[in-house]
Design a protein around this motif. Structure first.
Motif, PDB file in Angstrom:
ATOM      1  N   HIS A 165       1.210  -1.657   0.168  1.00 32.05           N
ATOM      2  CA  HIS A 165      -0.499   0.096   0.559  1.00 32.05           C
ATOM      3  C   HIS A 165       0.884   1.149  -0.112  1.00 32.05           C
ATOM      4  O   HIS A 165       0.709   2.244  -1.034  1.00 32.05           O
ATOM      5  CB  HIS A 165      -0.760   0.150   1.178  1.00 32.05           C
ATOM      6  CG  HIS A 165      -2.081   1.366   1.226  1.00 32.05           C
ATOM      7  ND1 HIS A 165      -2.778   0.917   0.806  1.00 32.05           N
ATOM      8  CD2 HIS A 165      -1.836   2.574   1.990  1.00 32.05           C
ATOM      9  CE1 HIS A 165      -3.740   1.789   1.291  1.00 32.05           C
ATOM     10  NE2 HIS A 165      -2.895   2.731   2.241  1.00 32.05           N
ATOM     11  N   ASN A 166       1.834   1.482   1.097  1.00 29.22           N
ATOM     12  CA  ASN A 166       2.634   2.904   0.845  1.00 29.22           C
ATOM     13  C   ASN A 166       3.896   2.880   0.544  1.00 29.22           C
ATOM     14  O   ASN A 166       3.898   4.395  -0.406  1.00 29.22           O
ATOM     15  CB  ASN A 166       3.341   2.742   2.239  1.00 29.22           C
ATOM     16  CG  ASN A 166       2.285   2.381   3.364  1.00 29.22           C
ATOM     17  OD1 ASN A 166       1.145   2.853   2.927  1.00 29.22           O
ATOM     18  ND2 ASN A 166       2.438   2.119   4.999  1.00 29.22           N
ATOM     19  N   PHE A 167       4.240   1.958  -0.576  1.00 24.24           N
ATOM     20  CA  PHE A 167       5.439   2.458  -0.960  1.00 24.24           C
ATOM     21  C   PHE A 167       5.090   3.542  -2.968  1.00 24.24           C
ATOM     22  O   PHE A 167       6.078   3.922  -3.552  1.00 24.24           O
ATOM     23  CB  PHE A 167       6.552   0.795  -1.581  1.00 24.24           C
ATOM     24  CG  PHE A 167       7.199   0.702   0.538  1.00 24.24           C
ATOM     25  CD1 PHE A 167       6.646   1.214   0.567  1.00 24.24           C
ATOM     26  CD2 PHE A 167       7.598  -0.260  -0.144  1.00 24.24           C
ATOM     27  CE1 PHE A 167       7.461   0.708   2.459  1.00 24.24           C
ATOM     28  CE2 PHE A 167       8.523  -1.269   1.255  1.00 24.24           C
ATOM     29  CZ  PHE A 167       8.155  -0.583   2.363  1.00 24.24           C
ATOM     30  N   PHE A 168       4.674   3.064  -2.960  1.00 31.99           N
ATOM     31  CA  PHE A 168       3.535   3.957  -3.885  1.00 31.99           C
ATOM     32  C   PHE A 168       4.412   5.726  -4.309  1.00 31.99           C
ATOM     33  O   PHE A 168       3.980   6.648  -4.648  1.00 31.99           O
ATOM     34  CB  PHE A 168       2.510   3.848  -4.496  1.00 31.99           C
ATOM     35  CG  PHE A 168       1.972   2.898  -5.033  1.00 31.99           C
ATOM     36  CD1 PHE A 168       2.741   2.356  -6.640  1.00 31.99           C
ATOM     37  CD2 PHE A 168       1.213   1.870  -4.772  1.00 31.99           C
ATOM     38  CE1 PHE A 168       2.043   1.634  -7.271  1.00 31.99           C
ATOM     39  CE2 PHE A 168       0.583   0.754  -5.525  1.00 31.99           C
ATOM     40  CZ  PHE A 168       0.875   0.406  -6.470  1.00 31.99           C
ATOM     41  N   ASN A 169       3.965   6.158  -2.561  1.00 25.75           N
ATOM     42  CA  ASN A 169       4.781   7.268  -2.151  1.00 25.75           C
ATOM     43  C   ASN A 169       5.870   7.277  -1.152  1.00 25.75           C
ATOM     44  O   ASN A 169       6.201   6.639  -0.290  1.00 25.75           O
ATOM     45  CB  ASN A 169       3.539   7.740  -1.111  1.00 25.75           C
ATOM     46  CG  ASN A 169       3.970   9.105  -0.537  1.00 25.75           C
ATOM     47  OD1 ASN A 169       4.832   9.646  -0.047  1.00 25.75           O
ATOM     48  ND2 ASN A 169       2.940  10.024  -0.775  1.00 25.75           N
ATOM     49  N   THR A 170       7.233   7.930  -1.825  1.00 24.25           N
ATOM     50  CA  THR A 170       8.082   8.071  -1.564  1.00 24.25           C
ATOM     51  C   THR A 170       8.291   8.410   0.469  1.00 24.25           C
ATOM     52  O   THR A 170       9.122   8.010   0.827  1.00 24.25           O
ATOM     53  CB  THR A 170       9.638   8.712  -1.964  1.00 24.25           C
ATOM     54  OG1 THR A 170       9.252  10.175  -1.663  1.00 24.25           O
ATOM     55  CG2 THR A 170       9.240   8.321  -3.215  1.00 24.25           C
ATOM     56  N   GLU A 171       6.995   8.984   0.666  1.00 25.30           N
ATOM     57  CA  GLU A 171       7.019   9.623   1.894  1.00 25.30           C
ATOM     58  C   GLU A 171       6.684   8.776   2.677  1.00 25.30           C
ATOM     59  O   GLU A 171       6.983   9.153   5.224  1.00 25.30           O
ATOM     60  CB  GLU A 171       6.825  10.896   2.110  1.00 25.30           C
ATOM     61  CG  GLU A 171       7.483  12.579   1.378  1.00 25.30           C
ATOM     62  CD  GLU A 171       8.740  12.660   2.459  1.00 25.30           C
ATOM     63  OE1 GLU A 171       8.591  11.925   3.091  1.00 25.30           O
ATOM     64  OE2 GLU A 171       9.668  13.433   1.031  1.00 25.30           O
ATOM     65  N   TRP A 172       6.331   7.678   2.538  1.00 29.58           N
ATOM     66  CA  TRP A 172       6.067   6.237   3.504  1.00 29.58           C
ATOM     67  C   TRP A 172       6.244   4.982   2.926  1.00 29.58           C
ATOM     68  O   TRP A 172       5.807   4.653   3.261  1.00 29.58           O
ATOM     69  CB  TRP A 172       4.110   6.024   2.386  1.00 29.58           C
ATOM     70  CG  TRP A 172       3.336   7.287   2.993  1.00 29.58           C
ATOM     71  CD1 TRP A 172       3.544   8.846   3.247  1.00 29.58           C
ATOM     72  CD2 TRP A 172       1.800   7.006   2.649  1.00 29.58           C
ATOM     73  NE1 TRP A 172       2.370   9.714   3.202  1.00 29.58           N
ATOM     74  CE2 TRP A 172       1.065   8.184   3.029  1.00 29.58           C
ATOM     75  CE3 TRP A 172       0.945   6.205   2.028  1.00 29.58           C
ATOM     76  CZ2 TRP A 172       0.295   8.799   2.304  1.00 29.58           C
ATOM     77  CZ3 TRP A 172      -0.048   6.021   2.190  1.00 29.58           C
ATOM     78  CH2 TRP A 172      -0.992   7.827   1.848  1.00 29.58           C
ATOM     79  N   THR A 173       7.779   5.636   2.557  1.00 30.84           N
ATOM     80  CA  THR A 173       8.794   4.713   2.305  1.00 30.84           C
ATOM     81  C   THR A 173       9.732   4.166   3.140  1.00 30.84           C
ATOM     82  O   THR A 173      10.674   5.722   3.773  1.00 30.84           O
ATOM     83  CB  THR A 173       9.287   4.275   0.656  1.00 30.84           C
ATOM     84  OG1 THR A 173       8.477   4.735   0.141  1.00 30.84           O
ATOM     85  CG2 THR A 173       9.901   3.635   1.093  1.00 30.84           C
ATOM     86  N   PRO A 174      10.449   3.342   4.576  1.00 30.97           N
ATOM     87  CA  PRO A 174      11.946   3.749   4.531  1.00 30.97           C
ATOM     88  C   PRO A 174      13.223   3.451   4.049  1.00 30.97           C
ATOM     89  O   PRO A 174      12.581   3.106   3.360  1.00 30.97           O
ATOM     90  CB  PRO A 174      11.123   2.217   5.352  1.00 30.97           C
ATOM     91  CG  PRO A 174      10.040   2.072   5.676  1.00 30.97           C
ATOM     92  CD  PRO A 174       9.645   2.369   4.577  1.00 30.97           C
ATOM     93  N   PRO A 197       9.637   8.874  10.013  1.00 29.43           N
ATOM     94  CA  PRO A 197       9.192   7.718  10.359  1.00 29.43           C
ATOM     95  C   PRO A 197       8.162   6.763   9.595  1.00 29.43           C
ATOM     96  O   PRO A 197       7.000   7.622   9.034  1.00 29.43           O
ATOM     97  CB  PRO A 197       8.564   7.636  11.952  1.00 29.43           C
ATOM     98  CG  PRO A 197       9.181   8.468  12.305  1.00 29.43           C
ATOM     99  CD  PRO A 197       9.628   9.490  12.003  1.00 29.43           C
ATOM    100  N   SER A 198       8.206   5.657   9.031  1.00 31.37           N
ATOM    101  CA  SER A 198       7.852   5.193   7.696  1.00 31.37           C
ATOM    102  C   SER A 198       7.373   3.959   8.055  1.00 31.37           C
ATOM    103  O   SER A 198       8.861   3.555   8.755  1.00 31.37           O
ATOM    104  CB  SER A 198       7.605   5.897   6.452  1.00 31.37           C
ATOM    105  OG  SER A 198       8.762   5.363   6.104  1.00 31.37           O
ATOM    106  N   TRP A 199       6.804   3.176   6.967  1.00 33.20           N
ATOM    107  CA  TRP A 199       6.858   0.912   7.770  1.00 33.20           C
ATOM    108  C   TRP A 199       6.186   0.455   6.241  1.00 33.20           C
ATOM    109  O   TRP A 199       5.475   0.832   5.638  1.00 33.20           O
ATOM    110  CB  TRP A 199       6.009   1.154   8.824  1.00 33.20           C
ATOM    111  CG  TRP A 199       4.579   1.369   8.374  1.00 33.20           C
ATOM    112  CD1 TRP A 199       3.201   1.675   7.617  1.00 33.20           C
ATOM    113  CD2 TRP A 199       4.187   3.271   9.314  1.00 33.20           C
ATOM    114  NE1 TRP A 199       1.775   1.989   8.104  1.00 33.20           N
ATOM    115  CE2 TRP A 199       2.186   3.261   8.515  1.00 33.20           C
ATOM    116  CE3 TRP A 199       4.542   3.680   9.993  1.00 33.20           C
ATOM    117  CZ2 TRP A 199       1.990   3.897   9.154  1.00 33.20           C
ATOM    118  CZ3 TRP A 199       4.126   5.187   9.810  1.00 33.20           C
ATOM    119  CH2 TRP A 199       2.690   4.858   9.634  1.00 33.20           C
TER     120      TRP A 199
END
Length: 925
Positions: free
Chosen positions: A398-407, A413-415
């Motif tokens: 879900h998250n990694f399409f957005n770099t600001e949601w990617t560790p 902090p992101s996950w």
């Protein structure tokens, strides 16, 4: 519960019952009196309590740190059974839910679960063997045009920020920022199409807080910085801008901070925010002003607007398209791309090109509920000239399409939302099929940029990327992508939707068919004869076509045909109408198919096409598609998904037939002795550019209703569902109640039909009167899944005002005698039972009997100084109770002793305060 009530045990799906946003009053460590002579301690654990509250029992869960921001809705589960959507405190550390089920009084556990994952670990699906290695699956023919490539224009970057509280959004009743990052094609002349990106629900602020907790979560407290989620889409934005598009990615942190406080989870507010930014660009491109002066005057084409929304932003951009229709179609929103979206309310968006990107390893919206946008819209209006598709991307979360949601890429902090290092699941971060973050972002760049270049720029060379032929974008690398598509109505012949019964004689041999929809425990209410359930399972995350929506739980889901066979002689035949047998103008025969997960892994069918001379061509499904191969996963963690995928047969492979006279399409079971498949949407079509038109259909909406409860009988809350204009064809919409239900408000659902010329229909919600004092009851009427119309104001708030006086409270003197387990009993009477219960608060005062020596409070745990406070609950529906004070037994002869119970507070009743009542202890020695 009353005739209109629903036990929490009846909604184990977890999302069918939602809380009202009305205030709830917790009572800490209360003692309940369910019947005369009986007191009961409320359930509690280390970080949770179940306490009496107005209207039922309040379940409270306290967290060590704020609940993680994510797209799915938080639920509280009591002993593994969800009781409803949890209301979050502003600091995110406390979750509350209300239940009327007395079973919660014996709770052993209260846990936080998420709406998209309910019961995914307890599904009853038949165990199956692992599917094929999808990291090695066929990728299709590479396109000559790479949608992820860099174009000829250099890209200028800028930002505008009109303030953290620049605009009041009625959808959240708070002020929001107006902040955006702009990607401008340098040197591009003329008016450029505008694409707006909207991020989803993620944490709002980061960093160490240095000041006190603010009254509101936005703007960020002192010492913290806003998380720049809007900056996370550089890759697709730069790719688009380099090809001549103006791209703006906007911030929605204020909405994320407040959307837990509104019933629709912020969908309307997100739509309002998108249109507010379009209003800015309308001004800047006509008269100029603001931070850009005259730079963009005459440079923006607001008749060619595209919207991309990620996560809850996906539902937000769909609602923006609909809100634009409500406001008179001010902007030409021609293309909408929901990315890993939620779909809480089952809206449709006809007349607008749409592609829904679904990440197979989504660990947040793990039920891939955005599939409903495609399923619900595809036949919602007649003659729709827009194309639509779903893009299933294996190995993406879900998250990694957005770099600001990617560790490793984000400033805050992101996950990984899938979580863990598990290699045994195909979605584990170390599993071979799982894409690395940069690989996932390359897929996002290719398909986001490719969609808008196709639908706003008319680059027909990109059609094979979205037409179901599974052509490959070179820059997407090793990603395995499966596309389902629907061509514009003018370029297709819908041979059989397979959502209604076939004519008699259509099935022969050892085969049978049935219509089905939904899962066994989510069958829709309010339909005269709903189709049978497609699957008996507790795991909706595995079945995106049939998972219930959070705010439209009763709305019917996709109906399909289930073909089963026990021999190689089975045939399901579909005949072409005499006037529609010439299919030469089309390029392919296609349908959607999926294997039934309850049967063996390998399933195959033959598609037989027959012409007027009796000639046939047989095409095994497995020779043209892997739609009947199981998707990866082994019945846990929401895997494997069962999704309808495309079987596409080019008409060039039917060259030996007379394409001017095709008589039938048959599904023949000669490839396997037994099997079962789900089939849908048999169509002849030719891929074509959309000719989007803003919906010209009427807008359907529902009003708000407030009424008094009354004292006798049952009456109706008379909602009015309206059309903005009369229609020449019947219009339908599904209407249902949602919210917190009690014996006062009846849960109701039905399909509403507007006959031609009719513009309003009544929708009655039963309200049962009583003479018991209670809380005002709040609920919603939700409109979903319309046909020949679109939804506008699809949430109608209902409020039932309680009109009964609070009962008078009478307390008698307390009397008790020493002895083991003996109590002083103060009798309590109410002048009438209460629907919300009555809470008494008081303290014990020593007399000749000494607190801690001769008697004690039920709250005293014996660890220190004696506790003097008393909390007592007279449960709903009860007019009698007692206040019990434990006596300390001794073996000393002594005279009768006394003390005083002083009542200092009462909630839900009338008693003159303070009030003192004598308590007497008789000696037994």
């Amino acid at each position: 519960m009353g005739v209109f009530g629903r036990s929490v045990r009846a909604v184990a799906a977890g999302v069918a019952v939602l809380l009202s946003t009305s205030a709830l009053v917790p009572v800490a460590s209360a003692t309940g009196a369910e019947s005369p002579g009986q007191n009961r301690q409320m359930a509690q654990g280390g970080d949770w309590t179940v306490t009496p509250a107005s209207g039922g029992f309040l379940i409270t869960k306290r967290l060590g740190e704020p609940v993680r921001m994510r797209a799915a809705l938080p639920l509280l589960a009591v002993d593994g059974v969800p009781v409803g959507v949890a209301r979050q405190s502003r600091d995110g550390r406390t979750l509350t839910a209300l239940s009327t089920d007395p079973a919660v009084l014996t709770a052993k556990s209260v846990e936080l679960v998420w709406s998209s994952e309910v019961n995914e670990q307890t599904g009853r699906s038949t165990a199956t063997t692992p599917g094929p290695d999808w990291s090695k699956a066929a990728q299709g023919k590479p396109l000559a045009v790479d949608p992820g490539s860099t174009g000829r224009y250099p890209v200028d970057l800028s930002e505008y920020n009109l303030g953290n509280e620049a605009i009041l959004l009625s959808g959240i009743k708070h002020k929001s920022e107006l902040l955006g990052k702009v990607y401008t094609p340098r040197g591009a002349t003329g008016k450029r199409p505008l694409v707006v990106f909207l991020h989803g629900r993620h944490s709002v602020c980061y960093g160490k807080q240095t000041g006190p907790d603010p009254a509101n979560p936005w703007p960020c407290p002192k010492g913290q910085q806003p998380i720049p989620s809007y900056r996370g889409y550089d890759a697709p934005a730069k790719a688009l801008a380099s090809h001549g598009y103006l791209v703006v990615s906007i911030s929605a942190n204020a909405i994320n901070a407040y959307d837990a406080e509104v019933f629709d989870a912020g969908a309307l507010a997100r739509a309002q925010l998108v249109l507010a930014h379009l209003d800015l660009w309308n001004k800047w491109s006509t008269t100029g002003g603001g931070p850009f002066g005259k730079r963009y005057v005459g440079k923006v084409d607001l008749r060619r607007v595209g919207l991309m929304g990620h996560s809850r932003g996906g539902e937000g951009v769909v609602r923006a398209g609909l809100l634009n229709v409500e406001r008179g179609r001010k902007y030409g929103i021609r293309a909408v791309l929901p990315l890993a979206p939620v779909d809480f309310a089952r809206a449709t968006l006809p007349g607008t090109a749409m592609s829904v990107i679904l990440p197979y390893c989504d660990g947040d919206v793990s039920d891939l509920q955005g599939q409903h946008f495609y399923d619900d819209t595809r036949y919602s209006v007649t003659g729709d000239r827009a194309a639509r598709s779903t893009v299933l991307v294996m190995g993406t979360n879900h998250n990694f399409f957005n770099t600001e949601w990617t560790p490793g890429q984000s400033v805050a902090p992101s996950w990984d939302d899938w979580g863990g290092e598990n290699k045994t699941t195909p979605c584990g971060s170390k599993a071979a099929p799982r894409l690395k973050p940069v690989e996932q972002q390359a897929v996002g760049r290719a398909y986001i940029a490719g969609f808008f270049r196709l639908e706003l720029g008319g680059e027909s060379a990109l059609l094979p990327l979205f037409d179901g032929s599974n052509s490959r974008a070179v820059s997407a690398g090793r990603a395995v992508v499966r596309v389902v598509s629907q061509a514009p109505a003018t370029r297709r012949y819908d041979l059989a939707r397979l959502d209604r019964a076939l004519p008699a004689g259509s099935v022969t041999g050892k085969a049978s068919v049935r219509l089905c929809a939904g899962l066994a425990f989510t069958q829709p209410r309010g339909l005269a004869a709903p189709p049978s359930a497609c699957r008996a399972t507790d795991d909706p995350a595995q079945f995106p076509h049939w998972t219930p929506a959070a705010f439209a739980a009763a709305s019917p889901t996709t109906t399909v045909t289930n073909l089963s066979w026990t021999g190689t002689t089975g045939v399901m035949k579909i005949h072409l109408a005499p006037k529609l047998r010439d299919v030469r103008r089309f390029s392919a025969l296609s349908f959607r198919a999926a294997p039934d997960a309850s049967v063996r892994l390998k399933t195959d069918l033959t598609v037989r096409v027959r012409d007027g001379l009796g000639r046939v061509v047989d095409v095994p499904v497995s020779s043209v598609s892997d739609a009947l191969a199981k998707l990866p996963g082994q019945n846990r963690g929401g895997l494997p998904k069962m999704m309808l995928r495309t079987v596409r047969i080019p008409l060039t492979s039917l060259a030996k037939l007379d394409l001017r006279d095709i008589r039938s399409v048959e599904f023949v079971t000669n490839k396997a002795a037994t099997g079962s498949v789900f089939l849908s949407d048999v169509v002849f079509s030719k891929p074509w550019l959309s000719r989007p038109e803003p919906p010209s259909q009427p807008v359907v909406s529902v009003n708000e209703v407030t009424l008094k409860e009354g004292n006798t009988g049952t009456k109706s809350a008379g909602f009015t569902i309206k059309l903005s204009k009369a229609s020449r064809v019947p219009v339908t919409v599904f209407a249902e109640t949602a919210g917190y239900f009690t014996d006062v408000v009846g849960a109701t659902a039905r399909r509403v039909v507007f006959q031609p010329g009719v513009t309003s229909v009544k929708f009655a919600v039963p309200i049962r009167a009583n003479t018991s004092d209670g809380e005002d009851q709040r609920f919603e009427v939700v409109l979903s899944n319309p046909t020949q119309a679109v939804v506008g104001d699809s949430f109608g708030a209902g409020k039932v005002l309680d009109d009964d006086p609070a009962p008078a409270v009478t307390i008698g003197p307390g009397v008790g005698t020493e002895g083991p387990q003996k109590m002083v009993s103060f009798p309590v009477r109410l002048s009438a039972p209460s629907d919300r219960g009555v809470v008494l608060m008081g303290e014990l005062i020593s007399g000749t009997a000494v607190l801690g020596k001769d008697f004690k409070s039920t709250e005293d745990d014996g660890s220190g100084a004696p506790e003097k406070e008393v909390y007592v609950y007279i449960s709903e529906g009860t007019a009698k109770g007692e206040i019990l004070v434990p006596i300390t037994d001794d073996r000393v002869a002594e005279p009768t002793e006394s003390f005083v119970l002083k009542v200092t507070g009462v909630d839900g009743g009338v008693l003159k305060l303070p009030a003192g009542y004598p308590g007497v202890i008789h000696d037994n020695d």
